[in-house]
Design a protein around this motif. Structure first.
Motif, PDB file in Angstrom:
ATOM      1  N   ALA A  42       0.823  -1.221   0.000  1.00 35.63           N
ATOM      2  CA  ALA A  42       0.000   0.000   0.000  1.00 35.63           C
ATOM      3  C   ALA A  42       0.851   1.263   0.000  1.00 35.63           C
ATOM      4  O   ALA A  42       0.384   2.326  -0.446  1.00 35.63           O
ATOM      5  N   THR A  43       2.103   1.166   0.486  1.00 40.01           N
ATOM      6  CA  THR A  43       2.990   2.335   0.544  1.00 40.01           C
ATOM      7  C   THR A  43       4.138   2.266  -0.455  1.00 40.01           C
ATOM      8  O   THR A  43       4.977   3.164  -0.485  1.00 40.01           O
ATOM      9  N   GLN A  44       4.190   1.225  -1.254  1.00 38.47           N
ATOM     10  CA  GLN A  44       5.330   1.014  -2.142  1.00 38.47           C
ATOM     11  C   GLN A  44       5.523   2.166  -3.125  1.00 38.47           C
ATOM     12  O   GLN A  44       6.651   2.551  -3.448  1.00 38.47           O
ATOM     13  N   HIS A  45       4.450   2.754  -3.598  1.00 35.37           N
ATOM     14  CA  HIS A  45       4.556   3.841  -4.568  1.00 35.37           C
ATOM     15  C   HIS A  45       5.119   5.122  -3.965  1.00 35.37           C
ATOM     16  O   HIS A  45       5.459   6.063  -4.705  1.00 35.37           O
ATOM     17  N   LEU A  46       5.221   5.180  -2.640  1.00 38.92           N
ATOM     18  CA  LEU A  46       5.745   6.372  -1.985  1.00 38.92           C
ATOM     19  C   LEU A  46       7.259   6.313  -1.782  1.00 38.92           C
ATOM     20  O   LEU A  46       7.845   7.276  -1.289  1.00 38.92           O
ATOM     21  N   TYR A  47       7.873   5.203  -2.144  1.00 41.46           N
ATOM     22  CA  TYR A  47       9.319   5.026  -1.979  1.00 41.46           C
ATOM     23  C   TYR A  47       9.979   4.927  -3.354  1.00 41.46           C
ATOM     24  O   TYR A  47       9.390   4.390  -4.300  1.00 41.46           O
ATOM     25  N   CYS A  48      11.227   5.406  -3.426  1.00 41.68           N
ATOM     26  CA  CYS A  48      12.002   5.283  -4.659  1.00 41.68           C
ATOM     27  C   CYS A  48      12.543   3.857  -4.767  1.00 41.68           C
ATOM     28  O   CYS A  48      13.073   3.303  -3.804  1.00 41.68           O
ATOM     29  N   ALA A  49      12.422   3.256  -5.937  1.00 46.40           N
ATOM     30  CA  ALA A  49      12.782   1.845  -6.095  1.00 46.40           C
ATOM     31  C   ALA A  49      14.279   1.620  -6.241  1.00 46.40           C
ATOM     32  O   ALA A  49      14.790   0.563  -5.855  1.00 46.40           O
ATOM     33  N   ASP A  50      15.009   2.601  -6.768  1.00 45.98           N
ATOM     34  CA  ASP A  50      16.411   2.330  -7.096  1.00 45.98           C
ATOM     35  C   ASP A  50      17.358   3.479  -6.746  1.00 45.98           C
ATOM     36  O   ASP A  50      18.405   3.637  -7.368  1.00 45.98           O
ATOM     37  N   ASN A  51      16.993   4.299  -5.776  1.00 45.35           N
ATOM     38  CA  ASN A  51      17.850   5.428  -5.451  1.00 45.35           C
ATOM     39  C   ASN A  51      17.689   5.787  -3.971  1.00 45.35           C
ATOM     40  O   ASN A  51      16.639   5.540  -3.369  1.00 45.35           O
ATOM     41  N   GLY A  52      18.753   6.367  -3.379  1.00 44.20           N
ATOM     42  CA  GLY A  52      18.690   6.806  -1.997  1.00 44.20           C
ATOM     43  C   GLY A  52      19.092   5.727  -1.019  1.00 44.20           C
ATOM     44  O   GLY A  52      19.351   4.579  -1.371  1.00 44.20           O
ATOM     45  N   ARG A  53      19.135   6.130   0.251  1.00 47.56           N
ATOM     46  CA  ARG A  53      19.482   5.187   1.314  1.00 47.56           C
ATOM     47  C   ARG A  53      18.324   4.229   1.578  1.00 47.56           C
ATOM     48  O   ARG A  53      17.163   4.583   1.365  1.00 47.56           O
ATOM     49  N   PRO A  54      18.631   3.033   2.059  1.00 46.85           N
ATOM     50  CA  PRO A  54      17.549   2.102   2.413  1.00 46.85           C
ATOM     51  C   PRO A  54      16.645   2.711   3.490  1.00 46.85           C
ATOM     52  O   PRO A  54      17.139   3.194   4.515  1.00 46.85           O
ATOM     53  N   ALA A  55      15.362   2.701   3.244  1.00 45.06           N
ATOM     54  CA  ALA A  55      14.406   3.299   4.183  1.00 45.06           C
ATOM     55  C   ALA A  55      14.022   2.296   5.265  1.00 45.06           C
ATOM     56  O   ALA A  55      14.178   1.083   5.107  1.00 45.06           O
ATOM     57  N   VAL A  56      13.512   2.836   6.363  1.00 46.51           N
ATOM     58  CA  VAL A  56      12.944   1.979   7.392  1.00 46.51           C
ATOM     59  C   VAL A  56      11.710   1.287   6.821  1.00 46.51           C
ATOM     60  O   VAL A  56      10.882   1.911   6.138  1.00 46.51           O
ATOM     61  N   ASP A  57      11.602   0.002   7.067  1.00 47.26           N
ATOM     62  CA  ASP A  57      10.473  -0.770   6.550  1.00 47.26           C
ATOM     63  C   ASP A  57       9.163  -0.109   6.983  1.00 47.26           C
ATOM     64  O   ASP A  57       8.955   0.165   8.164  1.00 47.26           O
ATOM     65  N   PRO A  58       8.250   0.207   6.038  1.00 54.47           N
ATOM     66  CA  PRO A  58       6.992   0.873   6.428  1.00 54.47           C
ATOM     67  C   PRO A  58       6.157   0.050   7.400  1.00 54.47           C
ATOM     68  O   PRO A  58       5.436   0.616   8.223  1.00 54.47           O
ATOM     69  N   VAL A  59       6.257  -1.287   7.328  1.00 51.50           N
ATOM     70  CA  VAL A  59       5.523  -2.110   8.303  1.00 51.50           C
ATOM     71  C   VAL A  59       6.067  -1.849   9.700  1.00 51.50           C
ATOM     72  O   VAL A  59       5.300  -1.652  10.661  1.00 51.50           O
ATOM     73  N   THR A  60       7.392  -1.811   9.846  1.00 51.36           N
ATOM     74  CA  THR A  60       7.999  -1.505  11.139  1.00 51.36           C
ATOM     75  C   THR A  60       7.638  -0.093  11.586  1.00 51.36           C
ATOM     76  O   THR A  60       7.341   0.154  12.766  1.00 51.36           O
ATOM     77  N   LEU A  61       7.638   0.850  10.656  1.00 50.21           N
ATOM     78  CA  LEU A  61       7.338   2.242  10.977  1.00 50.21           C
ATOM     79  C   LEU A  61       5.927   2.384  11.549  1.00 50.21           C
ATOM     80  O   LEU A  61       5.721   3.029  12.589  1.00 50.21           O
ATOM     81  N   PHE A  62       4.955   1.772  10.885  1.00 51.46           N
ATOM     82  CA  PHE A  62       3.579   1.890  11.371  1.00 51.46           C
ATOM     83  C   PHE A  62       3.356   1.045  12.622  1.00 51.46           C
ATOM     84  O   PHE A  62       2.536   1.416  13.479  1.00 51.46           O
ATOM     85  N   LYS A  63       4.048  -0.060  12.764  1.00 45.94           N
ATOM     86  CA  LYS A  63       3.916  -0.844  13.990  1.00 45.94           C
ATOM     87  C   LYS A  63       4.448  -0.061  15.191  1.00 45.94           C
ATOM     88  O   LYS A  63       3.929  -0.204  16.302  1.00 45.94           O
ATOM     89  N   MET A  64       5.448   0.785  14.973  1.00 45.14           N
ATOM     90  CA  MET A  64       5.910   1.663  16.042  1.00 45.14           C
ATOM     91  C   MET A  64       4.808   2.646  16.439  1.00 45.14           C
ATOM     92  O   MET A  64       4.568   2.886  17.635  1.00 45.14           O
ATOM     93  N   LEU A  65       4.122   3.210  15.444  1.00 48.44           N
ATOM     94  CA  LEU A  65       3.011   4.111  15.747  1.00 48.44           C
ATOM     95  C   LEU A  65       1.881   3.366  16.454  1.00 48.44           C
ATOM     96  O   LEU A  65       1.245   3.900  17.375  1.00 48.44           O
ATOM     97  N   PHE A  66       1.628   2.125  16.031  1.00 50.39           N
ATOM     98  CA  PHE A  66       0.580   1.339  16.678  1.00 50.39           C
ATOM     99  C   PHE A  66       0.881   1.141  18.163  1.00 50.39           C
ATOM    100  O   PHE A  66      -0.022   1.192  19.005  1.00 50.39           O
ATOM    101  N   ILE A  67       2.136   0.900  18.486  1.00 49.21           N
ATOM    102  CA  ILE A  67       2.514   0.731  19.896  1.00 49.21           C
ATOM    103  C   ILE A  67       2.167   1.990  20.679  1.00 49.21           C
ATOM    104  O   ILE A  67       1.634   1.926  21.798  1.00 49.21           O
ATOM    105  N   GLY A  68       2.460   3.154  20.089  1.00 53.42           N
ATOM    106  CA  GLY A  68       2.147   4.402  20.774  1.00 53.42           C
ATOM    107  C   GLY A  68       0.665   4.566  21.040  1.00 53.42           C
ATOM    108  O   GLY A  68       0.264   4.986  22.134  1.00 53.42           O
ATOM    109  N   TYR A  69      -0.169   4.218  20.066  1.00 53.19           N
ATOM    110  CA  TYR A  69      -1.610   4.350  20.260  1.00 53.19           C
ATOM    111  C   TYR A  69      -2.164   3.245  21.156  1.00 53.19           C
ATOM    112  O   TYR A  69      -3.088   3.480  21.947  1.00 53.19           O
ATOM    113  N   LEU A  70      -1.621   2.048  21.066  1.00 48.97           N
ATOM    114  CA  LEU A  70      -2.122   0.944  21.885  1.00 48.97           C
ATOM    115  C   LEU A  70      -1.886   1.186  23.366  1.00 48.97           C
ATOM    116  O   LEU A  70      -2.729   0.840  24.208  1.00 48.97           O
TER     117      LEU A  70
END
Length: 483
Positions: A42-70
């Motif tokens: 669902a978020t793949q189109h928001l990331y560059c496929a072949d350029n830049g530094r490796p991003a934090v996995d969006p699943v991990t990123l949102f799971k961090m937010l989920f912990i905050g809300y939970l």
């Protein structure tokens, strides 16, 4: 014998995170029963496929937010500190004891840049609702709706008075058609077409958060707030919709549109809805009848001045189309006004000598005017539902569904205050908070079904449905279908 404790902080131990997290921990249940892999495509189109530094996995990123809300951690910096030392949080995020935790700015900057102006939070919320449906946890027969206020991050003393354009109601075209039809039925000429211009109104606008609204309601705090309009399914109190407006927007205004949205999005076919007294308007009652819904709306106390007659003391005669006052005078139909109300006026000569005039009207011309909306019949029919045994049962469930949902959100998930400024950001907060509440409920319910019966909830529902089909009832009776 008292022994001197010896420090063990530096002792080398062979352990795994799997051993350190309790088997009945909430995050274990969520990880077992909730699938988060949909976030990555669902978020793949928001990331560059072949350029830049490796991003934090969006699943991990949102799971961090989920912990905050939970767990009600409102600060992103505090959330990172909690993840740093909490073994269960690391286990949930698939991080080892030595993995580096992303910086708090990673959370905030992704929200401000990458995910800004996207619907990813709505996608996450909708997907969690769909997972609840697949688990058999949403009945869809009765929907309970209410709103709660979130304190905006703005002082009520810092504002400017603006001339704000009020958006016309969505149902005005339908109302105008009903007015013309009613006037024609009474032999009146149709009114001139309504001008398309919007109403201009003086409104307090916060200089800190202009998107918030200045709320002034009975028995509510006064100041700048947002309203979270939430709909909860009557079966297991799973949240099926959440929508945010400024605090000065009436509850009834967005209701029908949000009801249609969730019915279309999740293919729901509700039989009944339960609402509080704030939704008791002609447009809502007419809309519920048009959708063939059994509406149960709370009692709305009349705003009658002390010492004056209540409107219910004037008896309406449908055959003669008029009201009879407490002193026996008949008030015939006079006209239908622009806002959709029929006017019934008394005879001034009779009212001038009436001994009950001081309890009836303050009119200088000694004329009592009663009004009745062109959709008043729909209001009366909806109002009768709350007096039936089925209506009382449905309305009583509000305190166990939507009201409890808001109570848990405020007490456990930081829902008393808006964490951000701006309508779109507060909308993201409410969507993620509602999604996390759904995750928690789904995980606990499915875990309970498995431990008690050894069967998934969807199979148990299939067994119950087969039992219900064996019970016959008279067709066409909606209350029987609701039971």
């Amino acid at each position: 014998m008292l022994k001197q404790p010896s420090p063990k902080q530096h002792a080398l131990e062979m352990v795994t995170l799997e051993e350190l997290v309790p088997t009945d921990h909430l995050l274990r249940k969520i990880a077992r029963h909730i699938d988060f892999e949909f976030i990555r495509p669902a978020t793949q189109h928001l990331y560059c496929a072949d350029n830049g530094r490796p991003a934090v996995d969006p699943v991990t990123l949102f799971k961090m937010l989920f912990i905050g809300y939970l767990f009600g951690v409102r600060s992103e910096r505090q959330l990172i500190r909690e993840i740093q030392v909490n073994v269960a949080y690391r286990w949930f995020l698939d991080l080892s004891l030595t993995d580096k935790i992303p910086d708090a700015s990673t959370l905030s900057q992704n929200g401000r840049r990458r995910f800004a102006d996207t619907d990813i939070e709505q996608v996450i919320f909708d997907n969690i609702v769909e997972q609840a449906m697949k688990g058999g946890l949403i009945g869809g027969e009765v929907l309970h709706t209410d709103s709660t206020h979130l304190k905006a991050n703005a002082s009520k003393k810092r504002f400017e008075v603006h001339q704000v354009e009020q958006r016309p109601m969505d149902y005005l075209a339908e109302l105008d058609a009903a007015i013309d039809e009613d006037r024609q039925a009474h032999g009146k000429r149709p009114l001139k077409p309504r001008q398309a211009q919007s109403e201009i109104k003086e409104t307090k606008v916060s200089t800190t958060d202009p998107d918030s609204g200045f709320m002034t309601r009975d028995n509510k705090p006064q100041g700048f707030f947002y309203l979270d309009h939430r709909t909860v399914d009557g079966k297991h109190a799973i949240i099926t919709d959440t929508f945010v407006t400024p605090g000065n927007v009436n509850d009834a205004r967005p209701y029908l549109g949000r009801l249609d949205r969730q019915c279309e999005r999740f293919n729901l076919t509700p039989l009944a809805v339960a609402l509080d007294a704030g939704y008791y308007t002609p447009a809502i009652c007419k809309g519920l009848e048009d959708r063939d819904l059994y509406g149960v709306i709370g009692y709305k106390r009349p705003r009658t001045q002390p010492g004056y007659f209540y409107k219910r003391q004037f008896v309406y005669d449908a055959d003669r189309d008029g009201y009879t006052c407490p002193n026996g005078q008949f008030l015939p139909y006079s006209t239908t006004n622009r806002v959709g109300y029929r006017e019934y006026k008394s005879d001034a000569r009779q009212c001038r000598e009436c001994p009950l005039k001081d309890h009836c009207t303050k009119s200088q011309n000694h004329t009592k005017v009663m009004v009745r909306h062109v959709w008043e019949a729909a209001k009366e029919r909806i109002n009768q539902h709350r007096l039936t045994p089925e209506g009382k049962r449905i309305y009583d469930r509000r305190k166990e569904t939507v009201e409890r949902s808001f109570a848990d959100a405020k007490e456990l998930h930081g829902h008393r205050y808006a964490r951000f400024r701006g309508l779109s950001k507060v909308m993201r907060q409410c969507l993620l908070a509602a999604a996390c509440q759904n995750m928690k409920k789904i995980a606990r319910l499915l875990a309970a079904f498995l431990s008690l019966y050894g069967l998934p909830a969807v199979l148990l529902d299939g067994l119950l449905a087969s039992l219900k089909r064996s019970v016959t009832c008279e067709p066409g009776q909606q209350e029987h279908r609701l039971r």
